[in-house]
Structure formats: C-alpha cells, structure tokens
Design a protein around this motif. Sequence first.
Motif, PDB file in Angstrom:
ATOM      1  N   ASN A   6       0.858  -1.186   0.000  1.00 29.50           N
ATOM      2  CA  ASN A   6       0.000   0.000   0.000  1.00 29.50           C
ATOM      3  C   ASN A   6       0.895   1.236   0.000  1.00 29.50           C
ATOM      4  N   ARG A   7       1.080   1.827  -1.165  1.00 39.91           N
ATOM      5  CA  ARG A   7       1.997   2.957  -1.298  1.00 39.91           C
ATOM      6  C   ARG A   7       1.381   4.282  -0.860  1.00 39.91           C
ATOM      7  N   ASP A   8       0.142   4.232  -0.397  1.00 42.55           N
ATOM      8  CA  ASP A   8      -0.466   5.426   0.188  1.00 42.55           C
ATOM      9  C   ASP A   8      -0.077   5.590   1.655  1.00 42.55           C
ATOM     10  N   ARG A   9       0.600   4.594   2.196  1.00 37.02           N
ATOM     11  CA  ARG A   9       1.035   4.660   3.590  1.00 37.02           C
ATOM     12  C   ARG A   9       2.458   5.213   3.680  1.00 37.02           C
ATOM     13  N   PHE A  10       3.057   5.112   4.851  1.00 33.32           N
ATOM     14  CA  PHE A  10       4.380   5.671   5.115  1.00 33.32           C
ATOM     15  C   PHE A  10       5.480   4.676   4.751  1.00 33.32           C
ATOM     16  N   ALA A  11       6.631   5.234   4.354  1.00 37.51           N
ATOM     17  CA  ALA A  11       7.853   4.446   4.195  1.00 37.51           C
ATOM     18  C   ALA A  11       8.982   5.173   4.918  1.00 37.51           C
ATOM     19  N   LEU A  12       9.931   4.398   5.417  1.00 31.38           N
ATOM     20  CA  LEU A  12      11.085   4.945   6.142  1.00 31.38           C
ATOM     21  C   LEU A  12      12.356   4.409   5.503  1.00 31.38           C
ATOM     22  N   LEU A  29      13.844   6.326  15.787  1.00 31.38           N
ATOM     23  CA  LEU A  29      12.777   5.387  16.147  1.00 31.38           C
ATOM     24  C   LEU A  29      12.072   5.805  17.430  1.00 31.38           C
ATOM     25  N   LEU A  30      12.831   6.295  18.393  1.00 25.81           N
ATOM     26  CA  LEU A  30      12.220   6.721  19.654  1.00 25.81           C
ATOM     27  C   LEU A  30      11.214   7.840  19.428  1.00 25.81           C
ATOM     28  N   ARG A  31      11.571   8.811  18.596  1.00 25.56           N
ATOM     29  CA  ARG A  31      10.636   9.915  18.367  1.00 25.56           C
ATOM     30  C   ARG A  31       9.462   9.493  17.478  1.00 25.56           C
ATOM     31  N   LEU A  32       9.716   8.680  16.466  1.00 25.01           N
ATOM     32  CA  LEU A  32       8.621   8.182  15.630  1.00 25.01           C
ATOM     33  C   LEU A  32       7.638   7.365  16.456  1.00 25.01           C
ATOM     34  N   ASN A  33       8.158   6.635  17.440  1.00 20.91           N
ATOM     35  CA  ASN A  33       7.290   5.859  18.331  1.00 20.91           C
ATOM     36  C   ASN A  33       6.413   6.788  19.162  1.00 20.91           C
ATOM     37  N   GLU A  34       6.990   7.835  19.711  1.00 23.56           N
ATOM     38  CA  GLU A  34       6.208   8.791  20.500  1.00 23.56           C
ATOM     39  C   GLU A  34       5.124   9.463  19.658  1.00 23.56           C
ATOM     40  N   LEU A  35       5.428   9.671  18.388  1.00 21.11           N
ATOM     41  CA  LEU A  35       4.474  10.335  17.494  1.00 21.11           C
ATOM     42  C   LEU A  35       3.438   9.357  16.923  1.00 21.11           C
ATOM     43  N   GLY A  36       3.550   8.088  17.289  1.00 20.18           N
ATOM     44  CA  GLY A  36       2.591   7.081  16.842  1.00 20.18           C
ATOM     45  C   GLY A  36       2.731   6.683  15.390  1.00 20.18           C
ATOM     46  N   LEU A  37       3.921   6.862  14.817  1.00 19.51           N
ATOM     47  CA  LEU A  37       4.103   6.619  13.394  1.00 19.51           C
ATOM     48  C   LEU A  37       4.642   5.230  13.048  1.00 19.51           C
ATOM     49  N   LEU A  38       5.192   4.516  14.006  1.00 16.33           N
ATOM     50  CA  LEU A  38       5.764   3.206  13.664  1.00 16.33           C
ATOM     51  C   LEU A  38       4.725   2.257  13.066  1.00 16.33           C
ATOM     52  N   PRO A  39       3.510   2.157  13.625  1.00 20.76           N
ATOM     53  CA  PRO A  39       2.528   1.254  13.009  1.00 20.76           C
ATOM     54  C   PRO A  39       2.031   1.724  11.643  1.00 20.76           C
ATOM     55  N   GLU A  40       2.332   2.981  11.288  1.00 25.79           N
ATOM     56  CA  GLU A  40       1.917   3.512   9.993  1.00 25.79           C
ATOM     57  C   GLU A  40       2.887   3.135   8.879  1.00 25.79           C
ATOM     58  N   LEU A  41       4.014   2.537   9.235  1.00 29.28           N
ATOM     59  CA  LEU A  41       5.042   2.229   8.249  1.00 29.28           C
ATOM     60  C   LEU A  41       4.662   0.998   7.434  1.00 29.28           C
ATOM     61  N   GLU A  42       4.615   1.173   6.146  1.00 30.60           N
ATOM     62  CA  GLU A  42       4.375   0.064   5.220  1.00 30.60           C
ATOM     63  C   GLU A  42       5.686  -0.617   4.845  1.00 30.60           C
ATOM     64  N   ARG A  43       6.747   0.187   4.740  1.00 31.30           N
ATOM     65  CA  ARG A  43       8.036  -0.358   4.315  1.00 31.30           C
ATOM     66  C   ARG A  43       9.164   0.355   5.031  1.00 31.30           C
ATOM     67  N   ILE A  44      10.205  -0.409   5.369  1.00 35.20           N
ATOM     68  CA  ILE A  44      11.420   0.143   5.958  1.00 35.20           C
ATOM     69  C   ILE A  44      12.596  -0.343   5.119  1.00 35.20           C
ATOM     70  N   VAL A 230      11.723   2.991  -1.984  1.00 38.74           N
ATOM     71  CA  VAL A 230      10.713   3.736  -1.225  1.00 38.74           C
ATOM     72  C   VAL A 230      10.304   5.053  -1.877  1.00 38.74           C
ATOM     73  N   ASP A 231      10.906   5.398  -2.999  1.00 41.55           N
ATOM     74  CA  ASP A 231      10.669   6.737  -3.557  1.00 41.55           C
ATOM     75  C   ASP A 231       9.284   6.917  -4.178  1.00 41.55           C
ATOM     76  N   SER A 232       8.493   5.851  -4.257  1.00 39.48           N
ATOM     77  CA  SER A 232       7.153   5.975  -4.845  1.00 39.48           C
ATOM     78  C   SER A 232       6.042   6.051  -3.797  1.00 39.48           C
ATOM     79  N   PHE A 233       6.397   6.068  -2.514  1.00 39.47           N
ATOM     80  CA  PHE A 233       5.380   6.117  -1.464  1.00 39.47           C
ATOM     81  C   PHE A 233       4.851   7.540  -1.297  1.00 39.47           C
ATOM     82  N   LYS A 234       3.608   7.637  -0.826  1.00 39.42           N
ATOM     83  CA  LYS A 234       2.974   8.946  -0.697  1.00 39.42           C
ATOM     84  C   LYS A 234       3.609   9.775   0.412  1.00 39.42           C
ATOM     85  N   THR A 235       4.015   9.099   1.490  1.00 40.22           N
ATOM     86  CA  THR A 235       4.684   9.798   2.591  1.00 40.22           C
ATOM     87  C   THR A 235       5.998   9.093   2.873  1.00 40.22           C
TER      88      THR A 235
END
Length: 369
Positions: A6-12, A29-44, A230-235
């Motif tokens: 799902n390329r509409d989700r986040f990539a890191l 990772l610590l800050r992304l976790n605090e911001l609630g973004l880790l579960p939003e990652l589709e690809r790393i 990852v360059d084709s992901f929306k975020t």
Amino acid sequence: MPIPTNRDRFALAMSGGGFRATLFHCGALLRLNELGLLPELERIASVSGGSIVSGRLAARWQHLNFDSAGHAPNLKSEVIDPLRTFCKRNVDMMAIGLGGLLPGLSIGEMLTRTYDEHLGLDGMTLQDMPDVPQFIFMSTNLQTGRAVRLSKARLADYRLGDIQNPQTPVAVAVAASSAFPPVLSPVEIKTDINSWTSLQGADLHGKPKYAKKLLLTDGGAYDNLGLETVDSFKTLLISDAGAPFSTQSDGDTLWHQQALRALDIATDQARALRKRHIFLQFSGSDRKLAFWGIDQDINTHAAPGGLPCPFKVTRKLGQIRTRLNKFSNREQGQLINWGYAATDNAVRNHILPNATAPDGWPYPAQKLS
C-alpha cells in the motif's frame, strides 16, 4: 504469493554510516514511536548501519506492544537497549581477526555469526519477518555493480532477476548490507540457479557465473540512502546519518590520497544527486517528505518548542567515526538524542504540524546543550 504493498502509507529509509548511523537512527525510532508513526510504516528500507537497526527491529516487531495511539512502550527494552549494548562491541576488528584465524571461516561469515548471536537474530530467516512493515535490506553486488534487495518477498538484482520468498538468514542480509569494503567484504550468498525468475532487462539472467554465488558488499556503495525501494510512497521519512563531505585547504599530492579523495567526491556527488532527485519528486505534489540529516543545522528551520541543538555540538556528532567499534555511553547518548531531536524537527515541520513538542531528552545525562 507476492506481499501486497500500500503505497499510500508511510515508508522509512535509514542510511548507512556504521555505528554512528545505528545510534542516530535509534533516536529517530524513539521519536517516531512517541508520534505514533511506527505502526503507519508500510516499508522500511535500510543500508549498512541502518540495517543493524532494521535487523533488530524486524526480529522484535511482533513483540512490540502497540497501544491504540500507536505507541509501543517496550520499544526501548526490546530494540533500543539491545542495540546500545551491541554498539559497545568491537565488531569490525573481531570479524577481521577471527575471520582470518578460524579455519574455513571468512570475514563475511564471521560478521554474519556476530550479528546472529549478539544482535539477537537467533537464526531467523527473511521468511520469519512480518509481512508489514516490509523490511528491505539493501546491499551491492560486486559482480553486476547493481543494488541487491533482500526482503521477505524476494531477493533481487535487476540484472539477474529475482528469487521469490528467499530463505536467507536475516543475519546474512544485515551482514551483506553492512560489509564495508574492503575490510568486511564480501559476504557470499550461494543460490540455486534454477530459483531465479527473469525480470524485464535482466541481461545476466541464467548465467551461472553470476547467479550461483553472489559476492555482496556494503549497500552504501550503490545507494547510501536506500531510496530506490521507497521513492514511490505517498509519505516518505528519510533518516540520513551518512558521512558529511569535508573540504580541504590543500589538495592531496600522493597518488593513493588522490584516489581516495576522488572516491569521496564521486560518492558525495552521487548522494547529492539522489537527494536532489527525491526533493524534486515531492516538490509541488500532494505527497509528503520529511528528511533529517546528521549534518544539518536544524536551528535555521526550528519547529516550535523543539529541543535545543547547538550546531557546534551537532556538527561534531556528524563527524564521529563510522566504524563498527565500541562507542562510549556519552557518544551513544548524544547521537541518540541528536537523532531524536532531528526527527522531531523534520516530522513536525513537514508531516505532523500539530503534534506536541517533546518534553525532554531520551537520555538527559547526554543532552546537547
């Protein structure tokens, strides 16, 4: 069966840069976790020092206890603390020393064994990783001169084709991604020539001298940012701890010094072109990009309420060695703090402008101001 993306989700993307990069990305990772973004990652996607982080994260992903807000309170104990312990090891010298002393064991095999035993990978293969996020470890093929992608879905070199659902150990993938040339390289992967599937443009497909044994080196030799997947992901989130380019008042005169300097210039130019291209891709579109680099001065575009990061301090952190050797508690704490603050600044400036500012440093004893 292919894993849907799902390329509409986040990539890191997490860059290379030895243990310096590993620790900087820990802060991210610590800050992304605090911001609630880790579960939003589709690809790393990861390279070298970033792949050390990614390997541990992949191994413990199923053990992270995400709450309804997307926070995993046990990220530190499951991922960050073990990585800090690992960064107290002299991995490069141990691999070089034992790889030359133990009969039948190459440096690449010694590096793999170190990751498997001391990074807590414990024999897991790429097939043991989660489907989402998709973890992709980037390496470089010395034979074809192209990137090699190692993931749960496939092992791929576009000149050779790909192998679906590879059984490659994660430790091998991490080692192949971080096998810094020439001292930790190459890492060999033997494959069955019949397991390769041809892809469009795979001009070397089916040729045994290329497909039966891969000779792999550090992913940073081809793409130190790991952007191709990852360059084709929306975020897109990019954490860059690569070596800043340094100027010289006097040019080198010895031939070997000139060769090394020319390589540095070519590498820096390649990185600059990749970054310029990715910024142009996202410019003027509805896509979102957050980029943070270890050599940035975030004070020029500081997010409201951000942590104080004097450039004279962060500039020195960006010049710390990129070896895989022991980092002191102070070096570790400051690099993690810097990655944390840089990530916060980039994400709140470009992705989550209404997010709450951090209330302190992850490691207050090593604060940057």
